[in-house]
Enzyme design. Structure first.
Site, PDB file in Angstrom:
ATOM      1  N   LYS A  36     -24.128  20.124  24.548  1.00  0.00           N
ATOM      2  CA  LYS A  36     -23.530  18.779  24.553  1.00  0.00           C
ATOM      3  C   LYS A  36     -24.225  17.800  25.499  1.00  0.00           C
ATOM      4  CE  LYS A  36     -19.971  19.867  27.928  1.00  0.00           C
ATOM      5  NZ  LYS A  36     -18.784  20.691  28.083  1.00  0.00           N
ATOM      6  N   ARG A 130      -6.890  21.956  32.370  1.00  0.00           N
ATOM      7  CA  ARG A 130      -7.360  21.177  31.240  1.00  0.00           C
ATOM      8  C   ARG A 130      -6.741  21.851  30.011  1.00  0.00           C
ATOM      9  NH1 ARG A 130     -13.689  19.969  30.158  1.00  0.00           N
ATOM     10  NH2 ARG A 130     -13.513  21.972  29.106  1.00  0.00           N
TER      11      ARG A 130
HETATM   12  C1  LIG Z   1     -19.145  21.772  28.706  1.00  0.00           C
HETATM   13  C2  LIG Z   1     -18.422  23.023  28.551  1.00  0.00           C
HETATM   14  C3  LIG Z   1     -18.986  24.205  29.021  1.00  0.00           C
HETATM   15  C4  LIG Z   1     -20.322  24.269  29.731  1.00  0.00           C
HETATM   16  O1  LIG Z   1     -20.142  24.074  31.105  1.00  0.00           O
HETATM   17  P1  LIG Z   1     -21.380  24.247  32.095  1.00  0.00           P
HETATM   18  O2  LIG Z   1     -20.781  24.029  33.432  1.00  0.00           O
HETATM   19  O3  LIG Z   1     -22.378  23.198  31.742  1.00  0.00           O
HETATM   20  O4  LIG Z   1     -21.920  25.600  31.918  1.00  0.00           O
HETATM   21  C5  LIG Z   1     -18.271  25.372  28.833  1.00  0.00           C
HETATM   22  N1  LIG Z   1     -17.078  25.372  28.231  1.00  0.00           N
HETATM   23  C6  LIG Z   1     -16.490  24.246  27.774  1.00  0.00           C
HETATM   24  C7  LIG Z   1     -15.162  24.316  27.125  1.00  0.00           C
HETATM   25  C8  LIG Z   1     -17.152  23.031  27.923  1.00  0.00           C
HETATM   26  O5  LIG Z   1     -16.575  21.920  27.461  1.00  0.00           O
END
Ligand SMILES: *Cc1c(COP(=O)(O)O)cnc(C)c1O
Length: 356
Positions: A36, A130
């Site tokens: 993302k 969250r």
């Molecule tokens: C963005 C996201 C991640 C990735 O997190 P990082 O800290 O970049 O590894 C993992 N899980 C969810 C649900 C996310 O939205």
């Protein structure tokens, strides 16, 4: 040559990804690579693929659309909107979920349209507050999904840390998570094959041998992108911190008082700024602004530079203490962090340059 630009070192990035796969493989954990941050940049997904990634996670369907022909399991990380269910079913194999009404709608859609059951990873909120069901609700939620929603398949559980509440994963919270898995499997007589133990913030538990054996997936962006352990902010052995950098061009060099003159109102973004009077200083202005990047996530290579602020299209830097005599046309380089990476990839005005 045009600026500003973000430069991606393919060799360093792929090295980081391979190293992450290797660290996790030792503990039978698969890396679900999070795309993302690259805002639908196709080359970035190709690089993950070339480095051996077979599981992809993104928060936005538009991004999946860009690389839908790259093989692998695709998981929607943001709880799906009901309005995007039809498109999600086309683009994604699984999704993270926390709301039974949404899961019901996914199931209804798959049944009505004779789609194969969509795979559900039920998120459990272990304290970050969250997404996800509460631990005490997890069994009842799983039961409802399994018994009442034939258009979906509950494949596993997920947890997340360090996003909203900045909570850090602990041995206790992981124990609780795994207990929930066992209770669900035992009570409902099903096998949960996808146990997603968190994001980059959980990686240190892998090499500290603290990650429960049941966890077989980590969703990872940050750690591979910046070669950095999220928890202690140290470079991971065998990884590079600087696979990504930003370059911006100097458009003006001046000597001015550090204090603006006149009555103080609000700045371009509606804030009342504070200025420290440090006399006349040498300043440089760069052709990059808040439209392109997040200033406090930009780290100048020249550590004698200090970002003072800026506006939509300009960044103003105190260059008083630098050993370099900057001139208009010079280029200033920055290390990045999550916020700046996100903005830079998302800005149409920032060139994306790949180097080998
Ligand atoms: C963005 C996201 C991640 C990735 O997190 P990082 O800290 O970049 O590894 C993992 N899980 C969810 C649900 C996310 O939205």
């Amino acid at each position: 040559m045009s600026y500003p630009k973000i430069i991606i070192n393919e060799t360093k990035f792929k090295n980081n990804v391979r190293r992450a796969i290797e660290i996790c493989k030792e503990k039978n954990i698969q890396v679900l690579a999070v795309t993302k941050g690259f805002c639908g940049n196709r080359r970035m997904a190709e690089l993950y693929h070339e480095a051996g990634i077979t599981n992809f996670g993104d928060s936005r369907l538009d991004n999946f659309e860009v690389f839908k022909d790259i093989p692998g399991h695709k998981q929607l990380l943001r709880i799906p909107m009901i309005s995007e269910i039809p498109r999600m079913i086309e683009l994604c194999d699984s999704s993270l979920n926390g709301d039974l009404d949404v899961i019901q709608k996914i199931s209804d859609y798959c049944v009505q349209n004779q789609k194969k059951p969509h795979e559900i990873v039920l998120m459990v909120d272990l304290g970050d507050r969250r997404e996800g069901v509460l631990p005490e609700e997890a069994l009842a939620s799983a039961q409802k999904i399994v018994s009442e929603m034939p258009g979906v398949k509950l494949i596993g559980l997920g947890c997340n840390f360090g996003c909203y509440g900045a909570r850090i994963p602990s041995d206790e919270s992981m124990d609780e998570f795994i207990k929930i898995k066992h209770v669900i499997e035992k009570t409902l007589h099903i096998k949960l094959t996808h146990i997603s133990g968190g994001n980059s913030l959980s990686l240190h538990m892998v090499w500290e041998n603290r990650m429960p054996d049941e966890v077989n997936f980590l969703r990872m962006g940050f750690a591979m992108i910046f070669g950095t352990e999220d928890m202690y902010r140290q470079t991971i052995s065998g990884m590079y911190r600087d696979a990504f950098r930003c370059e911006a061009e100097v458009v003006e060099v001046d000597y001015k008082s550090s204090m603006p003159i006149g009555a103080c109102g609000i700045d371009a973004f509606g804030h009342k700024p504070y200025f420290e009077d440090i006399g006349d200083i040498k300043r440089i202005i760069l052709g990059i602004g808040k439209l392109d990047t997040m200033f406090d996530a930009m780290i100048p290579y020249d550590s004698d530079l200090k970002i003072l602020g800026g506006s939509s299209d300009h960044m103003i830097i105190n260059a008083q203490n630098s050993k370099i005599n900057y001139q208009a046309g010079d280029v200033v380089s920055f290390d990045l962090d999550w916020g700046s990476l996100l903005y830079l990839f998302n800005s149409n005005y920032v060139k994306k340059e790949f180097e080998k």
